[in-house]
Every structure is written in C-alpha cells, then in structure tokens.
Scaffold this active site. Sequence first.
Site, PDB file in Angstrom:
ATOM      1  N   SER A   1       0.673  -1.570  -0.137  1.00  0.00           N
ATOM      2  CA  SER A   1      -0.480   0.299   0.098  1.00  0.00           C
ATOM      3  C   SER A   1       0.595   1.253  -0.019  1.00  0.00           C
ATOM      4  O   SER A   1       0.394   2.364  -0.245  1.00  0.00           O
ATOM      5  CB  SER A   1      -1.138   0.066   0.916  1.00  0.00           C
ATOM      6  OG  SER A   1      -0.514   0.362   2.332  1.00  0.00           O
TER       7      SER A   1
ATOM      8  N   LYS B   1       1.819   4.148   7.498  1.00  0.00           N
ATOM      9  CA  LYS B   1       0.617   4.685   6.588  1.00  0.00           C
ATOM     10  C   LYS B   1       1.228   6.302   6.580  1.00  0.00           C
ATOM     11  O   LYS B   1       1.931   6.452   7.796  1.00  0.00           O
ATOM     12  CB  LYS B   1      -1.164   4.814   6.989  1.00  0.00           C
ATOM     13  CG  LYS B   1      -1.444   3.514   7.087  1.00  0.00           C
ATOM     14  CD  LYS B   1      -1.625   3.290   5.042  1.00  0.00           C
ATOM     15  CE  LYS B   1      -2.216   2.218   4.832  1.00  0.00           C
ATOM     16  NZ  LYS B   1      -1.243   0.655   5.475  1.00  0.00           N
TER      17      LYS B   1
END
Length: 231
Positions: free
Chosen positions: A152, A190
């Site tokens: 990701s 993230k």
Amino acid sequence: MLTKKQLDLLAFIHKRVQRDGVPPSFDEMKLALDLRSKSGIHRLITALEERGFIRRLAHRARAIEVVKLPDSLSGKSGFAPRVIDGDRPDMPPPSAAREVTTAAAIELPVMGRIAAGVPIEAISEVSHSVAVPSGMVAGKGQHYALEVKGDSMIDAGINDGDVVVIRETSVADDGDIVVALVEDAEATLKRFRRQGTSIALEAANPAYETRVLPASHVKVQGRLVGLIRTY
C-alpha cells in the site's frame, strides 16, 4: 541557472529525502508546486536531470539520486548524495555495494512485521536485529526496525519486504509516514493527516482507500526515518 519551479522542486525532493528517508511521489510533487498535472513534474525532473542536479536510476521506479545542490540550497555545510531505491533492479548489486562496515553501522531490533496494506496485529516482540548506517538514526529518541508486509506504500518508494527504520514518538505532523496503532489492536504503516477531530491514514497506492478514524482510536507509535532494501 535554474528556474524558480526547478529550484522549488529540487529543494522539495531534497527536503523530503532527508526528512522521511523516501522520495516524494509525483502526486506530492504536483501538490507542493501547485501544478495541475504530472506532466509538468516530468518536464521539471527532465530539466533537472539534463542540468546534472539529479539522476534517475534505471530499472527502479521513481528512484532519484540528488547529485548536487545549487549554492542557494547547499549552504556551507556540504552535501553528500543519498540514493533512495524505488524498486528492485533486474540484477542484484555487487556484494561490495551491500556491505555495511561495523564502524559506520549500529544494530537495531527488528520488531516483527508492519502492514503496508490491511492492518495486522500490533507488534511487540523482537524477531532479530539489523545493521543500519549510524547517520540514519541521528537525533533524539529510540529507534527500531520493522519488516514491511504489503504494497500500500509503493508510491512512497516502500515495497513489500523492505525494512523501515522508525524513531519512537507519539506525535506526528501532517504528511509524516508513521506507525499507527489502531484501536490498540492493529498496527499499520501509513501517511498521517488530521481532519478536524479525526485522523486519516493514507495509503500511497490508489488500490487502497484512506481510513478515517476518530482521533482517540489512533495512537502514533513512531515516524519513518529510513528504509533498507535487501537484494
């Protein structure tokens, strides 16, 4: 001589590599320079490369080496190029390129794996240790390493299987890449952004959606300061 946009882009790339240990994505460059399309970024990067300020590395996605800085950016403290890999090359580098001398490295504990994708269970046990350049862990605070699982964050130059170096901290600025503990149960890597009373955990891959959670459900465990790739 560089144009203002060329100088601004070079400064932005250099600042982000020094701060995060990974280069900015083209989307981040576009936003930073307030351009409407990525084609403008491509033209600026080509111009910087033609003038010898940066070098793009073959067979690696978005891998950029800052070769030199103009006097207005470098100052008098000197500048050493830093290469950030964006993808695995077709052929492994020579063994000499992978050696880290004991004098220039320190051992960090690898605290298991961190999800760059669907969050996984929180990590708390040391699995092994890894040698990292001492300059990567300069500054205050404790440091540790995590093995990345998932894709990701690939547009931030972070691939599945990479080892990220984290500085322990409980605070983060907007745009920082952090280890976030979600609801005291799962950990994920993230990009951190505040949205009013909520926290957005952004992926760097369009295949993954941004997670927006109440601020009380997210605890910052550390901030990314470096990346290690094993060939």
